[in-house]
Write an enzyme that holds these catalytic residues in place. Structure first.
Site, PDB file in Angstrom:
ATOM      1  N   ARG A  20       0.862  -1.184   0.000  1.00  0.00           N
ATOM      2  CA  ARG A  20       0.000   0.000   0.000  1.00  0.00           C
ATOM      3  C   ARG A  20       0.899   1.235   0.000  1.00  0.00           C
ATOM      4  NH1 ARG A  20       2.500   1.896   3.641  1.00  0.00           N
ATOM      5  NH2 ARG A  20       0.959   3.542   3.796  1.00  0.00           N
ATOM      6  N   ALA A  28       0.622   5.158  -2.174  1.00  0.00           N
ATOM      7  CA  ALA A  28       0.401   5.483  -3.587  1.00  0.00           C
ATOM      8  C   ALA A  28       1.591   5.126  -4.486  1.00  0.00           C
ATOM      9  CB  ALA A  28       0.021   6.960  -3.709  1.00  0.00           C
ATOM     10  N   ARG A  74      -7.829  -0.746  -6.718  1.00  0.00           N
ATOM     11  CA  ARG A  74      -8.120   0.339  -5.775  1.00  0.00           C
ATOM     12  C   ARG A  74      -8.391   1.622  -6.574  1.00  0.00           C
ATOM     13  NH1 ARG A  74      -4.756   1.056  -0.576  1.00  0.00           N
ATOM     14  NH2 ARG A  74      -6.803   1.802   0.103  1.00  0.00           N
ATOM     15  N   GLN A 132      -2.044   1.834  10.057  1.00  0.00           N
ATOM     16  CA  GLN A 132      -0.762   1.947   9.347  1.00  0.00           C
ATOM     17  C   GLN A 132       0.251   2.782  10.146  1.00  0.00           C
ATOM     18  OE1 GLN A 132      -3.746   2.451   7.964  1.00  0.00           O
ATOM     19  NE2 GLN A 132      -3.872   1.603   5.899  1.00  0.00           N
ATOM     20  N   ASP A 171      -2.593  10.612  -2.076  1.00  0.00           N
ATOM     21  CA  ASP A 171      -2.990   9.583  -3.039  1.00  0.00           C
ATOM     22  C   ASP A 171      -3.439  10.173  -4.365  1.00  0.00           C
ATOM     23  OD1 ASP A 171      -3.391   8.279  -0.205  1.00  0.00           O
ATOM     24  OD2 ASP A 171      -3.147   6.652  -1.653  1.00  0.00           O
ATOM     25  N   ASN A 228      -6.032  11.880   0.621  1.00  0.00           N
ATOM     26  CA  ASN A 228      -5.057  11.058   1.343  1.00  0.00           C
ATOM     27  C   ASN A 228      -5.850  10.242   2.365  1.00  0.00           C
ATOM     28  OD1 ASN A 228      -2.274  10.298   1.864  1.00  0.00           O
ATOM     29  ND2 ASN A 228      -2.413  11.430   3.780  1.00  0.00           N
ATOM     30  N   LYS A 229      -5.165   9.353   3.044  1.00  0.00           N
ATOM     31  CA  LYS A 229      -5.788   8.469   4.039  1.00  0.00           C
ATOM     32  C   LYS A 229      -6.823   9.202   4.888  1.00  0.00           C
ATOM     33  CE  LYS A 229      -5.221   4.995   4.577  1.00  0.00           C
ATOM     34  NZ  LYS A 229      -6.159   4.089   3.854  1.00  0.00           N
TER      35      LYS A 229
END
Lengths: 348, 348
Positions: free
Chosen positions: B46, B48, B89, B197, B238, B248-249
């Site tokens: 994982r 990007a 994804r 993460q 991302d 992003n996350k």
């Protein structure tokens, strides 16, 4: 609607072991005040009003089997038990408020009451604290419900519901009250790391009561606010200073900043027993630090490297400027809190 | 300092299975493009840039054993493999960027190269993507390090480090670069629910590299900012739209609002391959929804009631107005992003 979160039963305290929820609805029954103290420390019973009630009964458990002692020994042992219970958790002021009521009776008893009379009086006081909390929850609910329009979507953090009180809760009580008034209320519940009171407790009791609830990770609250999904935030409190600064479960301040940014009303719902007017502001509220394992091994499985440094405060303090209103059982305070909160407190 | 997060080895892809960290450093080696696709979907690999690299190699895996086919069949099968990998994804644009490079070679090959030549050319392209990422990380690190004063304390969210790239990372790469320049950098790492993460990966790689790191729950970022502990925020990305809006996350937008409230600089660190100038702004970035079990059973144990509704987006979008600067390998953009980002992109 309310659960029997905590009750007095045959000379013992019976409480829902909240660490077992939502998997099992399991009760802990004990007549040992130290077992009860551990239950408070381990969050088997939690929520500011509920730990106040638990502490009151804890004093009764501690003294009820004391026999063949002088009155002064009885009082001195009682005070030691109070000190022990006061050491279980530092932030929620309701604990100290309830123990203060028990202490006053114990101290007044000298030369006034027999030991057996004092025991009975202490039990009555603990039961009063519980009964009063029921009424307070209802008044909080009614006062707070006036703030919720029909079809409101509410975001809440941690658990300020039935499981945190003797009745249907503080912040969540407002949702129940609005729902009883016929309003259609939807809820987003922050899961509330590390101990997941939102995921485990709030969703569970709302689902039991057929309130529409959606679980989110704490870090997703900003996203749902950005999408315009949230009409207001409702949270409980563990201690409120004279100026309105409010200590509550860690992450509450996070939500308050988000609500402010998105111009969403942010309401604190708490009984007057949560007010600590001896503190000018929130800077001197003691913040409990929790063990790092609650973050790194919280679910029986290691999820962070062994030996990692962890910062895990149990609470944070939301400055009064970010709070739209403080709802108490005596009324709603807005804007400049100092005078209004003082009036509520002195009017008890 | 960098890990071999992903590499090409004897006709196969070898990658660190990040779902096993921090308990085990285990590698997955496969020559099956569908196994690789599953690894992307399940977040075994994982970040990007890393999923861009993985996708490039995935195309090679898919076509390398194709024999006894016509050139047009070869191309058509190759394009199907690319479509399959593109479906793993939806949010990180690096995946589509890398697959776009592979597709261009495949399409150009018609009538120009033999099948074996095309296979070799595809492998070289995938290896180029990886090698370029190494250099990009170093340039990102150098550019970003200029923003960090000595003794800075940085907050980061998710993992934008070695494990997200072919080298030492994007946001975390900046920390490594500053540290190599002799600066003393301390880090607070958000654990980053639901898949942790930050707790599992960021703390692990920072500890391996002897960088001072403290783990916090996501909801505690506001508290540490309030205490004045954070000098700046560094996050990866991302997908970045033409106006600077950044996906992003999930939780990144939360941190951005907090940083804005506390007047703390908020920096996005990402390669130019993360720019998607076809999107005017962030509103049309597709946001992946993840399975509710990642929230309710993420620790191998049920932590929310069975059947509870869950809202679990994998990403959120931070509006450009909350971003102090976007650091790329081509330079740093500030303020009005549109022209600068276009210049960076066209200058590749």
């Amino acid at each position: 609607m309310p659960l029997n979160t905590i009750e007095w039963k045959n000379g013992a305290v019976r409480l829902i072991d909240q660490t077992k929820l939502p998997i099992e609805l399991e009760y802990l029954q004990t007549d040992d005040y130290q077992v009860l103290g551990d239950a408070i420390r381990q969050l088997k019973v939690r929520g500011a009003p509920a730990i106040g009630i638990a502490a009151g009964f804890g004093v009764v458990l501690g003294v009820q089997h004391l026999r063949d002692v002088s009155q002064s020994e009885f009082i001195s042992k009682g005070l030691k038990i109070i000190d022990y219970l006061a050491g279980t958790r530092p932030t929620a002021v309701n604990l100290f408020w309830a123990l203060g009521r028990m202490r006053a009776i114990l101290e007044q008893s000298a030369g006034e009451m027999s030991i057996e009379q004092t025991k009975a009086r202490l039990l009555r006081e603990a039961q009063d604290i519980l009964e009063e909390d029921r009424k307070i929850c209802r008044n909080l609910g009614r006062n707070g419900a006036s703030l919720l329009p029909d079809n409101a979507t509410v975001l809440t953090h941690c658990n300020a519901g039935s499981l945190a009180t003797a009745d249907y809760g503080t912040a969540i009580g407002v949702i129940y009250a609005a729902s009883e008034e016929g309003k259609n209320i939807r809820v987003y519940a922050d899961e509330t790391r590390p101990l997941l009171q939102g995921a485990r407790l709030t969703t569970w009791e709302l689902m039991q009561n057929k309130i529409d609830v959606t679980l989110i990770c704490d870090n997703t609250a900003a996203f749902v606010m950005q999408q315009g999904k949230i009409d207001c935030v409702l949270v409980g409190a563990d201690r409120i200073a004279a100026n309105g600064d409010t200590a509550n479960k860690v992450g509450t301040y996070n939500v308050a900043v988000l609500a402010h940014h998105h111009q969403i009303p942010f309401y604190v719902v708490a009984p007057v027993s949560t007010l600590d007017l001896t503190l000018e502001n929130g800077s001197r509220i003691p913040i409990e630090q929790r063990a790092s394992e609650e973050v790194t091994m919280g679910f029986g499985k290691r999820t962070a490297p062994s030996g990692v440094k962890v910062f895990s405060p149990a609470f944070d303090v939301t400055p009064h400027k970010l709070i739209t209103a403080i709802v108490t059982e005596k009324g709603i305070a807005r804007g400049s809190y100092r005078d209004k909160l003082k009036k509520f407190k002195n009017n008890t």
